[in-house]
Motif scaffolding. Sequence first.
Motif, PDB file in Angstrom:
ATOM      1  N   PHE A   1     -14.469  54.423  10.561  1.00  0.00           N
ATOM      2  CA  PHE A   1     -15.730  55.077  10.195  1.00  0.00           C
ATOM      3  C   PHE A   1     -16.885  54.793  11.158  1.00  0.00           C
ATOM      4  N   ALA A   2     -16.868  53.687  11.857  1.00  0.00           N
ATOM      5  CA  ALA A   2     -17.940  53.407  12.823  1.00  0.00           C
ATOM      6  C   ALA A   2     -17.770  54.324  14.028  1.00  0.00           C
ATOM      7  N   HIS A   3     -18.879  54.737  14.604  1.00  0.00           N
ATOM      8  CA  HIS A   3     -18.820  55.649  15.754  1.00  0.00           C
ATOM      9  C   HIS A   3     -18.678  54.912  17.078  1.00  0.00           C
ATOM     10  N   GLU A   4     -18.848  53.601  17.060  1.00  0.00           N
ATOM     11  CA  GLU A   4     -18.661  52.797  18.260  1.00  0.00           C
ATOM     12  C   GLU A   4     -18.199  51.409  17.860  1.00  0.00           C
ATOM     13  N   ARG A   5     -17.680  50.670  18.817  1.00  0.00           N
ATOM     14  CA  ARG A   5     -17.243  49.287  18.615  1.00  0.00           C
ATOM     15  C   ARG A   5     -18.268  48.349  19.231  1.00  0.00           C
ATOM     16  N   VAL A   6     -18.307  47.122  18.723  1.00  0.00           N
ATOM     17  CA  VAL A   6     -19.162  46.079  19.276  1.00  0.00           C
ATOM     18  C   VAL A   6     -18.394  44.770  19.294  1.00  0.00           C
ATOM     19  N   GLY A   7     -18.899  43.813  20.060  1.00  0.00           N
ATOM     20  CA  GLY A   7     -18.264  42.498  20.127  1.00  0.00           C
ATOM     21  C   GLY A   7     -19.227  41.491  20.718  1.00  0.00           C
ATOM     22  N   PHE A   8     -18.694  40.305  21.012  1.00  0.00           N
ATOM     23  CA  PHE A   8     -19.507  39.222  21.551  1.00  0.00           C
ATOM     24  C   PHE A   8     -18.832  38.613  22.767  1.00  0.00           C
ATOM     25  N   ILE A   9     -19.623  38.397  23.814  1.00  0.00           N
ATOM     26  CA  ILE A   9     -19.168  37.712  25.020  1.00  0.00           C
ATOM     27  C   ILE A   9     -19.669  36.279  24.943  1.00  0.00           C
ATOM     28  N   SER A  10     -18.778  35.334  25.178  1.00  0.00           N
ATOM     29  CA  SER A  10     -19.132  33.918  25.270  1.00  0.00           C
ATOM     30  C   SER A  10     -19.271  33.579  26.748  1.00  0.00           C
ATOM     31  N   ALA A  11     -20.296  32.803  27.086  1.00  0.00           N
ATOM     32  CA  ALA A  11     -20.558  32.529  28.503  1.00  0.00           C
ATOM     33  C   ALA A  11     -21.048  31.108  28.718  1.00  0.00           C
ATOM     34  N   GLY A  12     -20.822  30.623  29.919  1.00  0.00           N
ATOM     35  CA  GLY A  12     -21.383  29.358  30.367  1.00  0.00           C
ATOM     36  C   GLY A  12     -22.616  29.641  31.199  1.00  0.00           C
TER      37      GLY A  12
END
Length: 167
Positions: free
Chosen positions: A25-36
Amino acid sequence: MNIRFKITSALLKTIRDDLNRPHSFAHERVGFISAGLAAAHNELLILARSYEPLRDDEYLRDTRVGAMMGDQAIRRARQAAMDSRAAVFHVHSHGGSGIPGFSGVDNRENAKFVPNFVSVAPHSVHGAIVLSNTAAFGQVWIGRAGPHPFVNQFTEVGMPIKNWRAA
């Protein structure tokens, strides 16, 4: 402050592939980048380490936006920031080519939830990134109420190395 963001071609491909997957149902995906991070004088280098996509059940039905994260997704990402002492960057894609920009909705929502990462993991900076198919644009929260500068330069480390200026 000069802010540079580096990411490997392999990790960037993984992120773009995930963000291009359809959702029920969502029109886009999202996520999280972990960084140093590495910092000296007036320079901040952000080194992307890993990517964590939202789970399908962490999206909320909201027709006003392309994708809305539930509290559980944000809580999970905040906990990861505390546990790993990593910088965390929310990421999504607008597709297309060239340097993208945040929409009004992106700016509003980023201002709501990114400062919460600073509150629970103040040892690091946090932020948001929007991708196109060929570039990226990002913003960093140095502190809860402090400056929110834009990333000056992105580098995709691979063959060939790709650089673009975004701010």
